[in-house]
Design a protein around this motif. Structure first.
Motif, PDB file in Angstrom:
ATOM      1  N   LEU A  64      -2.006   0.913  12.811  1.00 38.30           N
ATOM      2  CA  LEU A  64      -3.327   0.803  11.667  1.00 38.30           C
ATOM      3  C   LEU A  64      -2.312   0.334  10.261  1.00 38.30           C
ATOM      4  O   LEU A  64      -3.165  -0.497   9.577  1.00 38.30           O
ATOM      5  CB  LEU A  64      -3.745   2.207  11.487  1.00 38.30           C
ATOM      6  CG  LEU A  64      -4.804   2.123  10.653  1.00 38.30           C
ATOM      7  CD1 LEU A  64      -6.002   1.639  11.049  1.00 38.30           C
ATOM      8  CD2 LEU A  64      -5.216   3.858  10.344  1.00 38.30           C
ATOM      9  N   ALA A  65      -1.336   0.884   9.953  1.00 42.67           N
ATOM     10  CA  ALA A  65      -0.575   0.355   8.804  1.00 42.67           C
ATOM     11  C   ALA A  65      -0.389  -1.186   8.996  1.00 42.67           C
ATOM     12  O   ALA A  65      -0.668  -2.140   8.159  1.00 42.67           O
ATOM     13  CB  ALA A  65       0.835   1.041   8.568  1.00 42.67           C
ATOM     14  N   SER A 108      11.819   5.880  13.166  1.00 46.09           N
ATOM     15  CA  SER A 108      10.663   6.795  13.525  1.00 46.09           C
ATOM     16  C   SER A 108       9.314   6.194  13.376  1.00 46.09           C
ATOM     17  O   SER A 108       9.080   5.610  12.637  1.00 46.09           O
ATOM     18  CB  SER A 108      10.815   8.090  13.066  1.00 46.09           C
ATOM     19  OG  SER A 108      10.528   8.130  11.713  1.00 46.09           O
ATOM     20  N   ARG A 109       8.276   6.949  13.939  1.00 53.83           N
ATOM     21  CA  ARG A 109       6.767   6.814  13.733  1.00 53.83           C
ATOM     22  C   ARG A 109       6.641   6.849  12.342  1.00 53.83           C
ATOM     23  O   ARG A 109       5.998   5.797  11.836  1.00 53.83           O
ATOM     24  CB  ARG A 109       6.207   7.484  14.731  1.00 53.83           C
ATOM     25  CG  ARG A 109       4.568   7.505  14.440  1.00 53.83           C
ATOM     26  CD  ARG A 109       3.873   8.590  15.391  1.00 53.83           C
ATOM     27  NE  ARG A 109       2.375   8.455  15.212  1.00 53.83           N
ATOM     28  CZ  ARG A 109       1.519   7.831  16.177  1.00 53.83           C
ATOM     29  NH1 ARG A 109       2.208   7.005  16.944  1.00 53.83           N
ATOM     30  NH2 ARG A 109       0.161   7.570  15.955  1.00 53.83           N
ATOM     31  N   GLY A 110       6.911   7.728  11.784  1.00 53.65           N
ATOM     32  CA  GLY A 110       6.733   7.963  10.505  1.00 53.65           C
ATOM     33  C   GLY A 110       7.387   6.794   9.298  1.00 53.65           C
ATOM     34  O   GLY A 110       6.735   6.421   8.188  1.00 53.65           O
ATOM     35  N   LEU A 140       0.794  -1.063  -0.038  1.00 56.79           N
ATOM     36  CA  LEU A 140      -0.051   0.000   0.168  1.00 56.79           C
ATOM     37  C   LEU A 140       0.871   1.114   0.026  1.00 56.79           C
ATOM     38  O   LEU A 140       2.051   1.125   0.489  1.00 56.79           O
ATOM     39  CB  LEU A 140      -0.790   0.022   1.335  1.00 56.79           C
ATOM     40  CG  LEU A 140      -2.001  -1.093   1.395  1.00 56.79           C
ATOM     41  CD1 LEU A 140      -2.600  -1.058   2.780  1.00 56.79           C
ATOM     42  CD2 LEU A 140      -3.057  -0.869   0.249  1.00 56.79           C
ATOM     43  N   SER A 141       0.409   2.165  -0.397  1.00 61.34           N
ATOM     44  CA  SER A 141       1.113   3.565  -0.382  1.00 61.34           C
ATOM     45  C   SER A 141       0.397   4.594   0.458  1.00 61.34           C
ATOM     46  O   SER A 141      -0.764   4.499   0.920  1.00 61.34           O
ATOM     47  CB  SER A 141       1.295   4.192  -1.911  1.00 61.34           C
ATOM     48  OG  SER A 141      -0.061   4.591  -2.373  1.00 61.34           O
ATOM     49  N   PRO A 142       1.347   5.568   1.079  1.00 61.70           N
ATOM     50  CA  PRO A 142       0.510   6.432   1.925  1.00 61.70           C
ATOM     51  C   PRO A 142      -0.674   7.356   1.393  1.00 61.70           C
ATOM     52  O   PRO A 142      -1.233   7.884   2.328  1.00 61.70           O
ATOM     53  CB  PRO A 142       1.549   7.397   2.389  1.00 61.70           C
ATOM     54  CG  PRO A 142       2.787   6.529   1.983  1.00 61.70           C
ATOM     55  CD  PRO A 142       2.458   5.541   0.804  1.00 61.70           C
ATOM     56  N   ASP A 143      -0.759   7.257  -0.006  1.00 63.02           N
ATOM     57  CA  ASP A 143      -1.891   7.994  -0.525  1.00 63.02           C
ATOM     58  C   ASP A 143      -2.966   7.230  -1.249  1.00 63.02           C
ATOM     59  O   ASP A 143      -3.769   7.575  -1.936  1.00 63.02           O
ATOM     60  CB  ASP A 143      -1.563   8.976  -1.852  1.00 63.02           C
ATOM     61  CG  ASP A 143      -0.796   8.470  -2.841  1.00 63.02           C
ATOM     62  OD1 ASP A 143      -0.248   7.105  -2.710  1.00 63.02           O
ATOM     63  OD2 ASP A 143      -0.327   8.839  -3.786  1.00 63.02           O
ATOM     64  N   SER A 144      -2.888   5.730  -0.709  1.00 60.68           N
ATOM     65  CA  SER A 144      -3.877   4.794  -1.403  1.00 60.68           C
ATOM     66  C   SER A 144      -5.120   5.041  -0.629  1.00 60.68           C
ATOM     67  O   SER A 144      -5.275   5.472   0.535  1.00 60.68           O
ATOM     68  CB  SER A 144      -3.364   3.284  -1.224  1.00 60.68           C
ATOM     69  OG  SER A 144      -3.424   2.762   0.149  1.00 60.68           O
ATOM     70  N   PRO A 145      -6.230   4.887  -1.230  1.00 65.21           N
ATOM     71  CA  PRO A 145      -7.462   5.060  -0.862  1.00 65.21           C
ATOM     72  C   PRO A 145      -7.903   4.075   0.564  1.00 65.21           C
ATOM     73  O   PRO A 145      -8.390   4.642   1.214  1.00 65.21           O
ATOM     74  CB  PRO A 145      -8.603   4.667  -1.835  1.00 65.21           C
ATOM     75  CG  PRO A 145      -7.866   5.154  -3.169  1.00 65.21           C
ATOM     76  CD  PRO A 145      -6.344   4.788  -2.926  1.00 65.21           C
ATOM     77  N   ALA A 146      -7.217   2.865   0.319  1.00 66.20           N
ATOM     78  CA  ALA A 146      -7.397   2.046   1.555  1.00 66.20           C
ATOM     79  C   ALA A 146      -6.912   2.512   2.877  1.00 66.20           C
ATOM     80  O   ALA A 146      -7.543   2.732   3.930  1.00 66.20           O
ATOM     81  CB  ALA A 146      -7.225   0.645   1.143  1.00 66.20           C
TER      82      ALA A 146
END
Length: 200
Positions: free
Chosen positions: A27-28, A130-132, A6-12
């Protein structure tokens, strides 16, 4: 984009963040576990680009897909949103073991898998991510470095039961029959039941 990441901009992912209330590594993790279950059962993975409620109902409109979660952490919210496994519908059950693991049962195919999260949270230089960095790695890292997916015997929990309700003899509140305890033939809810250590 690969069908296994998944990408950070994926709708899911964005829909999961809205549902959960914030973006976080947990959540990821849940998004990747949900995706791994879909792929393990060879189900339609188009939820990566389509996240409307009508589509989620086609994945599990009733109890076709069942999740038994071994944690009550953030990852469970992603499974609820993306796979349609919910407590109220009876196809999301909690088996608290303190492990980031979930077993999924696909009733129509009579298949089951257990998915265990096993990602390393350290960067190549040895420091903790890191969190990100964790979120990005968990969303797009290689599946075999993040998850252990193994087939398990198909032994799903029984389907959700609809039981009659009884009035508690003490507080009078209606309580599902399976959750009452009898004393002298009278039903008591779990909050009002007499102390069992005092009953000989």
């Amino acid at each position: 984009m690969s069908s296994t990441v998944l990408s950070p901009d994926s709708p899911a992912w964005l829909a999961a963040v809205r549902f959960h209330g914030h973006a976080c590594p947990g959540l990821a993790i849940g998004c990747r576990m949900a995706l791994a279950a879909v792929l393990a059962f060879d189900l339609d993975a188009s939820f990566l680009t389509r996240t409307d409620a009508a589509f989620r109902r086609t994945l599990s409109p009733d109890e076709e897909l069942v999740c038994v979660a071994e944690t009550d952490a953030c990852c469970v919210d992603a499974v609820q949103l993306l796979l349609g496994c919910t407590l109220g519908k009876g196809n999301l059950l909690l088996r608290p073991r303190g492990k980031t693991a979930m077993s999924f049962y696909h009733r129509p195919a009579r298949l089951a898998v257990r998915i265990l999260w096993q990602a390393d949270i350290h960067a190549p230089d040895g420091r903790e991510m890191s969190r990100g960095e964790k979120m990005a790695h968990f969303l797009s890292g290689p599946e075999d470095a993040l998850l252990a997916v193994r087939a398990i015997p198909f032994a799903p929990p029984s389907r959700a039961l609809v039981s009659r309700s009884l009035a508690c003899a003490n507080c009078g509140e209606m309580t599902a029959e399976h959750a009452v305890r009898l004393r002298d033939g009278q039903p008591f809810c779990l909050d009002c039941r007499p102390d069992p250590s005092r009953i000989l």
